[in-house]
Design an enzyme around this catalytic site. Structure first.
Site, short mmCIF file in Angstrom:
data_model
loop_
_atom_site.label_atom_id
_atom_site.label_comp_id
_atom_site.label_asym_id
_atom_site.label_seq_id
_atom_site.Cartn_x
_atom_site.Cartn_y
_atom_site.Cartn_z
N ASP A 1 -4.33 -4.13 2.38
CA ASP A 1 -5.07 -4.22 1.12
C ASP A 1 -6.15 -3.13 1.09
O ASP A 1 -6.84 -2.91 2.08
CB ASP A 1 -5.71 -5.61 1.00
CG ASP A 1 -6.21 -5.91 -0.40
OD1 ASP A 1 -5.79 -5.22 -1.35
OD2 ASP A 1 -7.02 -6.84 -0.54
N SER B 1 -12.04 -6.83 5.39
CA SER B 1 -11.50 -8.13 5.80
C SER B 1 -12.03 -8.43 7.19
O SER B 1 -13.24 -8.40 7.41
CB SER B 1 -9.96 -8.11 5.73
OG SER B 1 -9.43 -9.39 5.93
N HIS C 1 -12.18 -10.45 2.12
CA HIS C 1 -11.20 -11.53 2.17
C HIS C 1 -11.87 -12.77 2.76
O HIS C 1 -12.42 -12.74 3.86
CB HIS C 1 -10.02 -11.13 3.06
CG HIS C 1 -9.18 -10.04 2.47
ND1 HIS C 1 -8.25 -9.35 3.20
CD2 HIS C 1 -9.12 -9.52 1.22
CE1 HIS C 1 -7.64 -8.46 2.43
NE2 HIS C 1 -8.17 -8.55 1.22
#
Length: 208
Positions: free
Chosen positions: A138, A18, A45
């Site tokens: 995540d 991310s 992301h």
């Protein structure tokens, strides 16, 4: 499964990141050589309301073909597949890709966990999972799923990550994972040949 002394046979590499991971991927993805013999699947992301420019960014730098994943696309070794914005990327039955617009996971779609968990089901011990820089959890559950399936697990060394929350959470969830610098990760990816991955790098909590 060890195929040669000091090596493990793998069929796929899954990578998730991310915040701070795009620059890291610009170093890591070009390290895969044309004879690596593995499929590489990547989740970053991204803003869900905009098109991704990652394929255009990474493609000219890489020695493997790079493209956004398509639904029902067969997975082939020696190619890099990027999750498109606003779709979860999964490995489906028959080693093909699937795109899903299911609920957000960790406020994200695509989700790293969704990819990692489906790939662990598909590839088992012949999978390598890597969690990069990011600012949420995540990827932690997904990396743990890969470890439970007998796969190899790595994280970017947190001390070198722009956002260290994601790799720290992954290492906590999968403590058998090694923590490697970006340079060490690139070196490892560059040594994967015909699906054989050197095992010496996978010492838990090693960083440089």
């Amino acid at each position: 499964m060890t195929s040669e002394a000091g090596s493990r046979q793998i069929e796929a590499v899954v990578i998730g990141g991310s915040a701070g991971s795009v620059d890291v991927l610009s170093t890591l993805l070009p390290a895969f050589g044309p004879a690596c013999g593995v499929a590489v699947l990547v989740v970053v992301h991204l803003p869900r309301e905009r098109q991704s420019g990652l394929a255009a960014l990474f493609g000219p730098k890489c020695r493997l073909p790079v493209a956004e994943a398509e639904d029902k696309q067969p997975l082939v070794p020696g190619a890099i597949y990027l999750a498109p914005p606003d779709y979860h990327l999964l490995v489906d039955e028959g080693r093909q890709l699937a795109l899903a617009a299911d609920e957000l996971v960790h406020y994200s779609r695509p989700s790293i966990d969704v990819l990692f968990e489906s790939a662990a089901d598909a590839y088992g011990s012949r999978l390598l999972g890597v969690v990069l820089s990011g600012a949420n959890d995540d990827g932690a559950a997904g990396l743990s799923a890969i470890a439970r399936a007998g796969g190899l697990t790595l994280a970017q060394a947190p001390e070198g990550a722009l956002a260290d929350t994601m790799p720290r959470a992954a290492l906590k969830a999968a403590p058998e994972s090694a923590a490697l610098s970006v340079a060490r990760l690139a070196e490892l990816f560059g040594t994967i040949h015909a699906g054989l991955c050197p095992q010496h790098a996978f010492t838990p909590r090693v960083s440089s």
